[in-house]
Design a protein around this motif. Structure first.
Motif, PDB file in Angstrom:
ATOM      1  N   LEU A  72       0.772  -1.172   0.061  1.00 55.94           N
ATOM      2  CA  LEU A  72      -0.078  -0.084  -0.053  1.00 55.94           C
ATOM      3  C   LEU A  72       0.854   1.286  -0.025  1.00 55.94           C
ATOM      4  O   LEU A  72       1.425   1.536   0.897  1.00 55.94           O
ATOM      5  CB  LEU A  72      -0.930   0.140   1.270  1.00 55.94           C
ATOM      6  CG  LEU A  72      -1.768   1.121   1.281  1.00 55.94           C
ATOM      7  CD1 LEU A  72      -3.043   0.805   0.266  1.00 55.94           C
ATOM      8  CD2 LEU A  72      -2.729   1.010   2.656  1.00 55.94           C
ATOM      9  N   PRO A  73       0.689   2.331  -1.122  1.00 58.87           N
ATOM     10  CA  PRO A  73       1.332   3.368  -1.076  1.00 58.87           C
ATOM     11  C   PRO A  73       1.159   4.207  -0.049  1.00 58.87           C
ATOM     12  O   PRO A  73      -0.281   4.256   0.487  1.00 58.87           O
ATOM     13  CB  PRO A  73       1.128   3.966  -2.478  1.00 58.87           C
ATOM     14  CG  PRO A  73       0.734   2.857  -3.123  1.00 58.87           C
ATOM     15  CD  PRO A  73      -0.095   1.809  -2.121  1.00 58.87           C
ATOM     16  N   ALA A  74       1.835   5.001   0.466  1.00 58.21           N
ATOM     17  CA  ALA A  74       1.271   6.205   1.448  1.00 58.21           C
ATOM     18  C   ALA A  74       0.220   6.942   1.053  1.00 58.21           C
ATOM     19  O   ALA A  74       0.330   7.550   0.115  1.00 58.21           O
ATOM     20  CB  ALA A  74       2.753   6.969   1.954  1.00 58.21           C
ATOM     21  N   GLN A  85      -9.658   5.224  -5.364  1.00 52.66           N
ATOM     22  CA  GLN A  85      -8.957   6.578  -5.409  1.00 52.66           C
ATOM     23  C   GLN A  85      -7.664   6.754  -6.538  1.00 52.66           C
ATOM     24  O   GLN A  85      -7.591   7.699  -7.100  1.00 52.66           O
ATOM     25  CB  GLN A  85      -8.396   6.851  -4.174  1.00 52.66           C
ATOM     26  CG  GLN A  85      -7.759   7.913  -3.888  1.00 52.66           C
ATOM     27  CD  GLN A  85      -7.022   8.203  -2.491  1.00 52.66           C
ATOM     28  OE1 GLN A  85      -5.905   7.447  -2.297  1.00 52.66           O
ATOM     29  NE2 GLN A  85      -7.455   9.072  -1.629  1.00 52.66           N
ATOM     30  N   ALA A  86      -6.809   5.710  -6.520  1.00 54.22           N
ATOM     31  CA  ALA A  86      -5.751   5.868  -7.320  1.00 54.22           C
ATOM     32  C   ALA A  86      -6.196   5.839  -8.788  1.00 54.22           C
ATOM     33  O   ALA A  86      -5.407   6.603  -9.686  1.00 54.22           O
ATOM     34  CB  ALA A  86      -5.034   4.703  -7.059  1.00 54.22           C
ATOM     35  N   SER A  87      -7.157   5.104  -9.108  1.00 59.56           N
ATOM     36  CA  SER A  87      -7.556   5.187 -10.924  1.00 59.56           C
ATOM     37  C   SER A  87      -8.209   6.393 -11.062  1.00 59.56           C
ATOM     38  O   SER A  87      -8.050   6.935 -12.129  1.00 59.56           O
ATOM     39  CB  SER A  87      -8.458   3.993 -10.919  1.00 59.56           C
ATOM     40  OG  SER A  87      -9.014   4.036 -12.079  1.00 59.56           O
ATOM     41  N   GLN A  88      -8.886   6.786 -10.088  1.00 55.28           N
ATOM     42  CA  GLN A  88      -9.898   8.179 -10.443  1.00 55.28           C
ATOM     43  C   GLN A  88      -8.483   9.485 -10.577  1.00 55.28           C
ATOM     44  O   GLN A  88      -8.632  10.196 -11.629  1.00 55.28           O
ATOM     45  CB  GLN A  88     -10.471   8.747  -9.262  1.00 55.28           C
ATOM     46  CG  GLN A  88     -11.322   9.953  -9.387  1.00 55.28           C
ATOM     47  CD  GLN A  88     -12.268  10.311  -8.334  1.00 55.28           C
ATOM     48  OE1 GLN A  88     -12.160   9.626  -7.066  1.00 55.28           O
ATOM     49  NE2 GLN A  88     -13.337  10.789  -8.642  1.00 55.28           N
ATOM     50  N   VAL A  89      -7.567   9.547  -9.941  1.00 55.38           N
ATOM     51  CA  VAL A  89      -6.386  10.262  -9.860  1.00 55.38           C
ATOM     52  C   VAL A  89      -5.446  10.267 -11.314  1.00 55.38           C
ATOM     53  O   VAL A  89      -5.289  11.180 -12.194  1.00 55.38           O
ATOM     54  CB  VAL A  89      -5.492  10.371  -8.483  1.00 55.38           C
ATOM     55  CG1 VAL A  89      -4.310  11.137  -8.946  1.00 55.38           C
ATOM     56  CG2 VAL A  89      -6.119  10.788  -7.470  1.00 55.38           C
ATOM     57  N   PHE A  90      -5.417   8.869 -11.607  1.00 52.74           N
ATOM     58  CA  PHE A  90      -4.475   8.569 -12.725  1.00 52.74           C
ATOM     59  C   PHE A  90      -5.187   8.921 -13.956  1.00 52.74           C
ATOM     60  O   PHE A  90      -4.861   9.431 -15.076  1.00 52.74           O
ATOM     61  CB  PHE A  90      -4.304   7.209 -12.524  1.00 52.74           C
ATOM     62  CG  PHE A  90      -3.177   6.973 -13.640  1.00 52.74           C
ATOM     63  CD1 PHE A  90      -1.910   7.564 -13.451  1.00 52.74           C
ATOM     64  CD2 PHE A  90      -2.875   6.009 -14.558  1.00 52.74           C
ATOM     65  CE1 PHE A  90      -0.676   7.453 -14.351  1.00 52.74           C
ATOM     66  CE2 PHE A  90      -1.865   5.667 -15.520  1.00 52.74           C
ATOM     67  CZ  PHE A  90      -0.880   6.587 -15.451  1.00 52.74           C
TER      68      PHE A  90
END
Length: 176
Positions: A72-74, A85-90
């Protein structure tokens, strides 16, 4: 005269399959250890399709309710919320994101993948200094993933390693 039973069975399985079961899922360029429709391979293909499309329904199909990101990234929440969340940002940064499965190796209930991410940085990427706006630069990097797939055919655990140095240089966050 050949029997139609195998063809009828295959068509009935396709008709009974849930949405996103096999349609429009990335197909591995190289696959070892299983058929492309094997339960373990299918979970990995659904997860790759989620990263490509950003469709939360694909993440829910691919990931177990008790999904754990073992690397898990910080700042990223654990469980399903993290990849969403990560997909939305990317996808906000690279709206035309493409994800190819270059290699897939299935061993029992585990699967390893070499993923190739490509697209154009035409959106916005958050940094500690503020939002960075893309200028259409090419995005082209690789990631390696290892998944544990549960008895229901969903990913319960994920270990991953992305070439973030290349990605951050391509985004312009770090100098070339």
């Amino acid at each position: 005269m050949p029997t139609l039973a195998p063809a009828i069975l295959a068509l009935s399985l396709l008709a009974a399959a849930p949405a996103h079961a096999a349609a429009n899922l990335p197909t591995p360029a190289h696959l070892a250890g299983a058929a492309v429709t094997d339960t373990v391979a299918l979970a990995a293909r659904r997860y790759a399709a989620f990263w490509q499309s950003g469709d939360p329904a694909l993440a829910r199909l691919a990931l177990a309710d008790d999904f754990i990101d073992r690397t898990l990234p910080a700042g990223r929440p654990q469980g399903l919320a993290g990849p969403l969340q990560a997909s939305q940002v990317f996808h906000a940064a690279v709206p035309d994101l493409q994800v190819a499965i270059e290699e897939m190796l299935v061993a029992g209930s585990r699967v390893t993948l070499r993923l190739h991410f490509t697209g154009r940085f035409t959106g916005v990427f958050p940094t500690p200094q503020g939002e960075l706006r893309g200028q259409g630069q090419a995005i082209d990097f690789y990631a390696f993933d290892l998944y544990q797939v549960d008895a229901q055919g969903r990913i319960s655990d994920n270990w991953h390693l992305e070439d973030n140095l290349t990605l951050l240089r391509q985004l312009g966050v770090l100098p070339q």
